[in-house]
Design an enzyme around this catalytic site. Structure first.
Site, PDB file in Angstrom:
ATOM      1  N   ASP A  68      14.151 -23.726  18.374  1.00  0.00           N
ATOM      2  CA  ASP A  68      13.099 -24.805  18.123  1.00  0.00           C
ATOM      3  C   ASP A  68      13.473 -26.316  18.231  1.00  0.00           C
ATOM      4  O   ASP A  68      14.799 -26.571  18.303  1.00  0.00           O
ATOM      5  CB  ASP A  68      12.354 -24.635  16.796  1.00  0.00           C
ATOM      6  CG  ASP A  68      13.411 -24.049  15.707  1.00  0.00           C
ATOM      7  OD1 ASP A  68      14.553 -24.652  15.805  1.00  0.00           O
ATOM      8  OD2 ASP A  68      12.887 -23.578  14.633  1.00  0.00           O
ATOM      9  N   ASN A 137       8.997 -19.080   3.515  1.00  0.00           N
ATOM     10  CA  ASN A 137       7.613 -18.532   3.640  1.00  0.00           C
ATOM     11  C   ASN A 137       7.608 -17.395   4.820  1.00  0.00           C
ATOM     12  O   ASN A 137       6.684 -16.778   5.205  1.00  0.00           O
ATOM     13  CB  ASN A 137       6.778 -19.607   4.033  1.00  0.00           C
ATOM     14  CG  ASN A 137       7.174 -20.161   5.380  1.00  0.00           C
ATOM     15  OD1 ASN A 137       8.132 -19.846   6.193  1.00  0.00           O
ATOM     16  ND2 ASN A 137       6.360 -21.322   6.052  1.00  0.00           N
ATOM     17  N   GLU A 144       5.298 -20.152  11.786  1.00  0.00           N
ATOM     18  CA  GLU A 144       4.648 -20.068  10.545  1.00  0.00           C
ATOM     19  C   GLU A 144       3.713 -19.000  10.108  1.00  0.00           C
ATOM     20  O   GLU A 144       3.462 -18.501  11.213  1.00  0.00           O
ATOM     21  CB  GLU A 144       3.867 -21.301  10.356  1.00  0.00           C
ATOM     22  CG  GLU A 144       4.906 -22.670  10.527  1.00  0.00           C
ATOM     23  CD  GLU A 144       5.865 -22.962   9.371  1.00  0.00           C
ATOM     24  OE1 GLU A 144       6.264 -22.089   8.691  1.00  0.00           O
ATOM     25  OE2 GLU A 144       6.410 -24.134   9.407  1.00  0.00           O
TER      26      GLU A 144
HETATM   27  C1  GLP Z   1      14.088 -24.465   9.534  1.00  0.00           C
HETATM   28  C2  GLP Z   1      14.338 -23.755  10.891  1.00  0.00           C
HETATM   29  C3  GLP Z   1      14.575 -22.336  10.847  1.00  0.00           C
HETATM   30  C4  GLP Z   1      15.567 -21.834   9.817  1.00  0.00           C
HETATM   31  C5  GLP Z   1      14.717 -22.102   8.540  1.00  0.00           C
HETATM   32  C6  GLP Z   1      15.585 -21.972   7.117  1.00  0.00           C
HETATM   33  O1  GLP Z   1      13.170 -25.172   9.319  1.00  0.00           O
HETATM   34  N1  GLP Z   1      13.426 -23.926  12.027  1.00  0.00           N
HETATM   35  O2  GLP Z   1      15.205 -21.867  12.193  1.00  0.00           O
HETATM   36  O3  GLP Z   1      16.027 -20.736   9.978  1.00  0.00           O
HETATM   37  O4  GLP Z   1      13.983 -23.187   8.439  1.00  0.00           O
HETATM   38  O5  GLP Z   1      16.261 -22.884   7.031  1.00  0.00           O
HETATM   39  P1  GLP Z   1      17.706 -23.088   6.235  1.00  0.00           P
HETATM   40  O6  GLP Z   1      18.541 -21.848   6.749  1.00  0.00           O
HETATM   41  O7  GLP Z   1      18.190 -24.420   6.172  1.00  0.00           O
HETATM   42  O8  GLP Z   1      17.332 -22.558   4.891  1.00  0.00           O
END
Ligand code: GLP
Length: 264
Positions: A68, A137, A144
């Site tokens: 993304d 979430n 989402e």
């Molecule tokens: C982000 C990304 C995801 C990621 C998630 C968890 O916003 N778009 O690809 O897996 O949220 O992030 P983290 O690993 O820092 O908890």
């Protein structure tokens, strides 16, 4: 779905990297990696870096596709995912930047960004192994809750809780972009192998939803229950809301020697 409960985040990194390395050795130099941003996969990347330095795997000819990108941040913005992938994945693993792709979040090309990315993935034959983190979430990529379970790469609006979670990286909470371009759940499901990593108690509810919950767009990661080759690596804290913990541990302990990742 294979569930591997690890002692701690470090072991999540070691075992998930061993799994990816095993796939990389099987596929060979042109492997197509799907890579994720965020803190969850950092231990995995560290361990993959160690394995490349020791010559166990070579990724110099690999392709990498990020999940993304934020909409509206220039690619060279320090907080863009282009930049994060370069810093945390491409450079440490010795990937050739020419084969590292991140969705185009520029406002000017938004209407075609999704299709262009899908075409790129298809042009190299699809993703061999997709590395995933998990949002609190239940989101994977930026899909989402209520995302279509068959969605393709497209623009999405970030959930308020996601913007709040990611505010820690930005000088001001209002600076967190409101939109993103993300691989869809249908896109992610086409990866031939999926490795999901999660650590810490904050992820426990989402992990339980993904592994044991009903398949539901309210917990987008739960769609992985429909994937044939998904391995989930979680630490004890992230596993704390699972009900079949003893079973997952017994399955791993009973694996024949040749299947045990800690012996790789
Ligand atoms: C982000 C990304 C995801 C990621 C998630 C968890 O916003 N778009 O690809 O897996 O949220 O992030 P983290 O690993 O820092 O908890």
């Amino acid at each position: 779905m294979e569930v591997i409960i690890c002692r701690d985040e470090h072991q999540v990194g070691v075992l998930s990297a061993a799994k990816i390395a095993h796939i990389a050795v099987t596929i060979g130099p042109g492997i197509v990696l799907g890579v994720a941003t965020g803190s969850s996969p950092l231990a995995t990347y560290n361990e993959l870096k160690r394995l490349t330095q020791r010559g166990h795997i070579r990724l110099g000819a690999a392709y990498a596709f990020a999940l993304d990108e934020y909409v509206g941040l220039p690619a060279d913005h320090p907080l863009s995912y282009h930049e994060e992938i370069r810093r945390t994945v491409a450079e440490p693993l010795g990937l050739d930047p020419i084969r590292v792709y991140v969705p185009d979040g520029a406002l000017s090309g938004l209407s075609t960004a999704g299709q262009r990315y899908e075409d790129l993935i298809r042009s190299v034959g699809g993703i061999d192994v997709q590395i995933l983190g998990l949002g609190e979430n239940g989101h994977v990529g930026f899909n989402e809750p209520t995302s279509s379970l068959t969605s393709r790469t497209r623009m999405k609006t970030l959930a308020p809780s996601t913007r709040q979670a990611n505010a820690r990286f930005f000088p001001n909470p209002d600076d967190v972009p409101r939109h993103c371009v993300t691989q869809g759940l249908g896109t992610i499901m086409e990866a031939r192998n999926i490795v999901l990593v999660a650590s810490g108690e904050d992820k426990a509810d989402a992990v339980a939803g993904v592994i044991e919950g009903p398949i539901s767009a309210m917990c987008p990661g739960s769609v992985l229950q429909m994937h044939r080759n998904t391995t989930v690596f979680v630490d004890e804290n992230a596993a704390s809301q699972l009900t079949l913990t003893d079973y997952y541990k017994a399955v791993y302990d009973d694996l024949p020697t040749w299947q045990r990742l800690d012996l790789v």
